[in-house]
Design a protein around this motif. Sequence first.
Motif, PDB file in Angstrom:
ATOM      1  N   UNK A  84      25.660   0.711  60.156  1.00  0.00           N
ATOM      2  CA  UNK A  84      25.746  -0.559  59.432  1.00  0.00           C
ATOM      3  C   UNK A  84      24.993  -1.726  60.068  1.00  0.00           C
ATOM      4  N   UNK A  85      24.812  -1.790  61.408  1.00  0.00           N
ATOM      5  CA  UNK A  85      24.043  -2.925  61.934  1.00  0.00           C
ATOM      6  C   UNK A  85      22.626  -3.032  61.393  1.00  0.00           C
ATOM      7  N   UNK A  86      22.030  -1.938  60.935  1.00  0.00           N
ATOM      8  CA  UNK A  86      20.660  -1.975  60.407  1.00  0.00           C
ATOM      9  C   UNK A  86      20.619  -2.165  58.890  1.00  0.00           C
ATOM     10  N   UNK A  87      21.777  -2.242  58.238  1.00  0.00           N
ATOM     11  CA  UNK A  87      21.794  -2.394  56.784  1.00  0.00           C
ATOM     12  C   UNK A  87      21.517  -3.841  56.366  1.00  0.00           C
ATOM     13  N   UNK A  88      20.791  -4.043  55.260  1.00  0.00           N
ATOM     14  CA  UNK A  88      20.691  -5.393  54.681  1.00  0.00           C
ATOM     15  C   UNK A  88      22.080  -5.868  54.263  1.00  0.00           C
ATOM     16  N   UNK A  89      22.395  -7.113  54.528  1.00  0.00           N
ATOM     17  CA  UNK A  89      23.735  -7.636  54.249  1.00  0.00           C
ATOM     18  C   UNK A  89      24.107  -7.427  52.786  1.00  0.00           C
ATOM     19  N   UNK A  90      23.161  -7.675  51.888  1.00  0.00           N
ATOM     20  CA  UNK A  90      23.470  -7.595  50.468  1.00  0.00           C
ATOM     21  C   UNK A  90      23.739  -6.160  50.001  1.00  0.00           C
ATOM     22  N   UNK A  91      23.313  -5.174  50.795  1.00  0.00           N
ATOM     23  CA  UNK A  91      23.498  -3.776  50.411  1.00  0.00           C
ATOM     24  C   UNK A  91      24.607  -3.084  51.185  1.00  0.00           C
ATOM     25  N   UNK A  92      25.249  -3.800  52.112  1.00  0.00           N
ATOM     26  CA  UNK A  92      26.123  -3.136  53.076  1.00  0.00           C
ATOM     27  C   UNK A  92      27.317  -2.443  52.420  1.00  0.00           C
ATOM     28  N   UNK A  93      27.939  -3.089  51.420  1.00  0.00           N
ATOM     29  CA  UNK A  93      29.117  -2.459  50.827  1.00  0.00           C
ATOM     30  C   UNK A  93      28.738  -1.284  49.928  1.00  0.00           C
ATOM     31  N   UNK A  94      27.596  -1.354  49.302  1.00  0.00           N
ATOM     32  CA  UNK A  94      27.132  -0.216  48.503  1.00  0.00           C
ATOM     33  C   UNK A  94      26.815   0.977  49.400  1.00  0.00           C
TER      34      UNK A  94
END
Length: 258
Positions: free
Chosen positions: A215-225
């Motif tokens: 998760x640290x490398x995920x875009x914030x807007x895509x994190x929950x998806x």
Amino acid sequence: MTQETGDAVRVDARDGVLTITINRPEKRNAVNREVAESISAALDRLDADSSLRVGVLTGAGETFCAGLDLGAFARGEVARSATRGFAGIVEKPPTKPLIGAAEGWALGGGLEILLCCDLIVAAETARFGLPEVTRGLVARGGGAIRLTQRLPRSRALEMLLTGEPMTAEEAWRFGLVNKLAADGEALGTATELARLIAANAPLAVAASKRVALESPSWPVEDSFALQGAILEPVFSSEDAREGALAFQERRPARWSGR
């Protein structure tokens, strides 16, 4: 319980916990080709065997690991496996949880091995260091990459640039070490921690580790998806239903891993 004993590495499976012991105390558990290939094979087993839930990695005797076996290196040995890199771990740690249990020194490649572990238990007199710059080298087994992820940036840089070691107590205060143990008790404390993990639902444990690491490398807007794609199979699993039923019936859950 199954136990396999090799010249360089011992492997023991008990109650869902695979214990891997670097077994070269006369060489301060320095890493040669046999150690690297044996650790790699043990981690392959950990990931592939559904009866194994968590691994513990330690060193025999009074030293966790002194890093690369320079004598073996001088003879032309390459202390890496084809699939997992140096020490059979640094380029591809296991997908299942791994706990490091450190007594004494973890130097150079020894600390880089520990940094591949998800949790670390250390004896009170353990010491950690990356002294490569004092020998004209650089910590290339992941130390320069991972240390800043596990310590505050300024403290990690101090270790990398000076080569000076860190005590176990300081490592615990900074959160690099999860638990301090009395000297000689690091493996026992790590095993207790491993059994706590092994008692939990394996799909949930695996998904929790994966989300935490990715998760640290995920875009914030895509994190929950992105999280949802990993977690949905857990919530629809037989184990999720078993966990709820066991809670209602006030009994231990019987996990199937499905």
